[in-house]
Design a protein around this motif. Structure first.
Motif, PDB file in Angstrom:
ATOM      1  N   SER A 249       0.859  -1.186   0.000  1.00  0.00           N
ATOM      2  CA  SER A 249       0.000   0.000   0.000  1.00  0.00           C
ATOM      3  C   SER A 249       0.896   1.236   0.000  1.00  0.00           C
ATOM      4  O   SER A 249       2.104   1.156   0.227  1.00  0.00           O
ATOM      5  CB  SER A 249      -0.916   0.004   1.230  1.00  0.00           C
ATOM      6  OG  SER A 249      -0.191   0.398   2.394  1.00  0.00           O
TER       7      SER A 249
ATOM      8  N   GLY B  11      -1.271  -7.746  -1.997  1.00  0.00           N
ATOM      9  CA  GLY B  11      -2.267  -8.477  -1.218  1.00  0.00           C
ATOM     10  C   GLY B  11      -1.867  -8.521   0.243  1.00  0.00           C
ATOM     11  O   GLY B  11      -1.153  -7.661   0.742  1.00  0.00           O
ATOM     12  N   SER B  12      -2.318  -9.543   0.928  1.00  0.00           N
ATOM     13  CA  SER B  12      -2.034  -9.672   2.353  1.00  0.00           C
ATOM     14  C   SER B  12      -0.985 -10.743   2.596  1.00  0.00           C
ATOM     15  O   SER B  12      -0.517 -11.415   1.675  1.00  0.00           O
ATOM     16  CB  SER B  12      -3.321 -10.048   3.098  1.00  0.00           C
ATOM     17  OG  SER B  12      -3.769 -11.327   2.680  1.00  0.00           O
TER      18      SER B  12
ATOM     19  N   GLN C   3     -12.936  -9.024   4.927  1.00  0.00           N
ATOM     20  CA  GLN C   3     -12.041 -10.177   4.823  1.00  0.00           C
ATOM     21  C   GLN C   3     -11.863 -10.758   6.218  1.00  0.00           C
ATOM     22  O   GLN C   3     -11.803  -9.999   7.197  1.00  0.00           O
ATOM     23  CB  GLN C   3     -10.693  -9.756   4.229  1.00  0.00           C
ATOM     24  CG  GLN C   3     -10.805  -9.190   2.820  1.00  0.00           C
ATOM     25  CD  GLN C   3      -9.529  -8.523   2.341  1.00  0.00           C
ATOM     26  OE1 GLN C   3      -8.651  -8.178   3.127  1.00  0.00           O
ATOM     27  NE2 GLN C   3      -9.422  -8.320   1.034  1.00  0.00           N
TER      28      GLN C   3
ATOM     29  N   ASP D  65     -10.316  -4.372   0.509  1.00  0.00           N
ATOM     30  CA  ASP D  65      -8.986  -4.272   1.104  1.00  0.00           C
ATOM     31  C   ASP D  65      -8.996  -3.233   2.217  1.00  0.00           C
ATOM     32  O   ASP D  65      -9.734  -2.243   2.166  1.00  0.00           O
ATOM     33  CB  ASP D  65      -7.944  -3.890   0.052  1.00  0.00           C
ATOM     34  CG  ASP D  65      -7.630  -5.037  -0.899  1.00  0.00           C
ATOM     35  OD1 ASP D  65      -7.860  -6.197  -0.514  1.00  0.00           O
ATOM     36  OD2 ASP D  65      -7.174  -4.763  -2.022  1.00  0.00           O
ATOM     37  N   TRP D  66      -8.123  -3.443   3.199  1.00  0.00           N
ATOM     38  CA  TRP D  66      -8.128  -2.573   4.378  1.00  0.00           C
ATOM     39  C   TRP D  66      -7.811  -1.129   4.038  1.00  0.00           C
ATOM     40  O   TRP D  66      -8.393  -0.196   4.610  1.00  0.00           O
ATOM     41  CB  TRP D  66      -7.138  -3.100   5.424  1.00  0.00           C
ATOM     42  CG  TRP D  66      -5.686  -2.986   5.014  1.00  0.00           C
ATOM     43  CD1 TRP D  66      -4.940  -3.935   4.381  1.00  0.00           C
ATOM     44  CD2 TRP D  66      -4.828  -1.855   5.179  1.00  0.00           C
ATOM     45  NE1 TRP D  66      -3.671  -3.471   4.140  1.00  0.00           N
ATOM     46  CE2 TRP D  66      -3.576  -2.204   4.631  1.00  0.00           C
ATOM     47  CE3 TRP D  66      -4.994  -0.586   5.751  1.00  0.00           C
ATOM     48  CZ2 TRP D  66      -2.497  -1.319   4.627  1.00  0.00           C
ATOM     49  CZ3 TRP D  66      -3.912   0.293   5.748  1.00  0.00           C
ATOM     50  CH2 TRP D  66      -2.680  -0.078   5.191  1.00  0.00           C
TER      51      TRP D  66
END
Length: 412
Positions: A35, A63-64, A186, A246-247
């Motif tokens: 990010s 992504g995570s 999520q 997404d966060w």
């Protein structure tokens, strides 16, 4: 002519010698910080490493962590390891350490005084069988509530300190046509929100019984059921587009004023900072609502065993940089977290970080994250249960409690 050739050769040797002697220690660093705020933060480590004589080779997976970790683990098991790889603080590194695929960092840790500089829970989290197996880089508070100050002031809302005050504020925002809570639907994000309620509403004792002791009686208690009901109530204050959001997109909704609040770890603060917003002026932060504690999570880097000596030297250099006081301050200022070292100068931290540092001064309020308390099988399985509960409004709190205990029993 002979003298001229000799002189030229000597000049070439003088020019080439230092270049060869100063060849940087190249190392591939595998992470998932992609990010805007995360990318800005990780560059601070890269710059410090390069300045110390290294050469940071960046491998960032979008992504995570749940997306990136399997890729990196497969590389390590397959014999093509990166020089360093990000993990969350806790039990995620257990299997690789048990298989003997990781270097220990005992010499670096002893030389740099890691044990004395770290919170006890964090030091224990990086030790396996008496050896230091990872380098911690930050202390992420996971139970923060972020809000848009201008939006709350416009609607006559004071910072909520209790859950009753929070829902009253959410009702005002909803009536004004604003999304009260920006949610990323999520499982891992939902679980952070659930745990914020568990700790704030249920308190430290219930939190530890549920995650450390895996106590089924604690889960069937009225206190835990109330936590589940409070979490379920938040569905009515989100928006239909929350599924799989997404966060950082959810954080952007708070920054832009589309939403009022977000439950998220303090990595979200990096997005506010990137948007040139100031803590305490443009956005606010609460540890809670309810009981004020600091859920300590974070990130570590493991160092797979490498075949070349230069790579090993580069690993030692990077581990030293990660835990250096200067790099800790620079990285965490942009990441949103607080330095994992307890002995750094925190005077330049922002208003939210200072709240976190103040709470951390009390050892009783240093709450280990679930990744530190429970096995990954348990943590991942319970995240899925929380995600299912959120996505199924017809599921009752009692049914959720039953699924929780059944899942723990199966995952043990």
């Amino acid at each position: 002519m002979t003298k001229a050739l000799f002189g030229a050769a000597a000049m070439v040797a003088l020019m080439a010698g230092p270049a060869l002697a100063q060849e940087p220690l190249k190392l591939e660093v595998f992470h998932w910080w992609t990010s805007g705020g995360e990318a800005a933060a990780v560059q601070e480590f890269a710059k410090e490493f390069d300045a110390a004589g290294g050469q940071w080779v960046d491998t960032a997976i979008g992504g995570s962590g749940s997306t990136a970790r399997p890729i990196g683990i497969n590389r390590i098991i397959g014999g093509d390891p990166p020089g360093a790889m990000q993990f969350n603080t806790g039990t995620q590194i257990d299997e690789l350490a048990a298989q003997g695929l990781l270097r220990n960092l005992d010499d670096v840790a002893a030389k740099e005084g890691w044990k004395e500089a770290l919170p006890p829970a964090f030091y224990e989290a990086i030790v396996r069988d008496g050896h230091v197996m990872a380098a911690p880089v930050n202390n992420h508070g996971q139970n923060w509530l972020w809000y848009n100050k201008a939006l709350l002031e416009k609607n006559g809302i004071a910072e909520p300190t209790t859950w009753d005050e929070f829902f009253a504020a959410a009702d005002k925002l909803k009536a004004a046509g604003v999304i009260p809570v920006a949610v990323g639907g999520q499982p891992w994000q939902l679980n952070l929100m659930f745990n914020s309620i568990l700790l704030g509403e249920g308190g430290k004792d219930l939190y530890m019984k549920v995650y450390k002791d895996l106590d089924p009686a604690a889960v069937t208690s009225p206190e835990f059921k109330k936590v589940a009901e409070t979490f379920g109530k938040l569905r009515d204050y989100s928006d239909p587009g929350n599924a799989n959001r997404d966060w950082n997109v959810a954080t952007g909704m708070v920054i832009s004023g589309k939403a009022g609040f977000q439950f998220m770890g303090d990595w979200a603060k990096g997005e506010f900072v990137l948007a040139n917003q100031v803590a305490g002026k443009d956005f606010g932060c609460i540890l809670g609502p309810g009981e004020k504690n600091f859920v300590m999570g974070g990130d570590v880097f493991i160092f797979p065993k490498l075949k070349d000596e230069q790579g090993t030297k580069a690993q030692d250099l990077l581990a030293t940089v990660f835990m250096s006081k200067d790099a800790q301050v620079k990285f965490n200022a942009k990441k949103g977290s607080v330095p994992v070292r307890l002995d750094v100068d925190n005077s330049q931290l922002d208003a939210c970080a200072k709240i976190g540092v103040e709470v951390l001064q009390d050892p009783a309020k240093q709450i280990p994250a679930t990744d530190i308390l429970a096995s990954q099988d348990v943590v991942q399985s319970l995240q899925d249960v929380v995600g299912e509960y959120w996505a199924t409004p017809t599921m009752t709190a009692d049914e959720f409690v039953g699924k929780w205990n059944d899942t723990v029993a199966q995952a043990k």
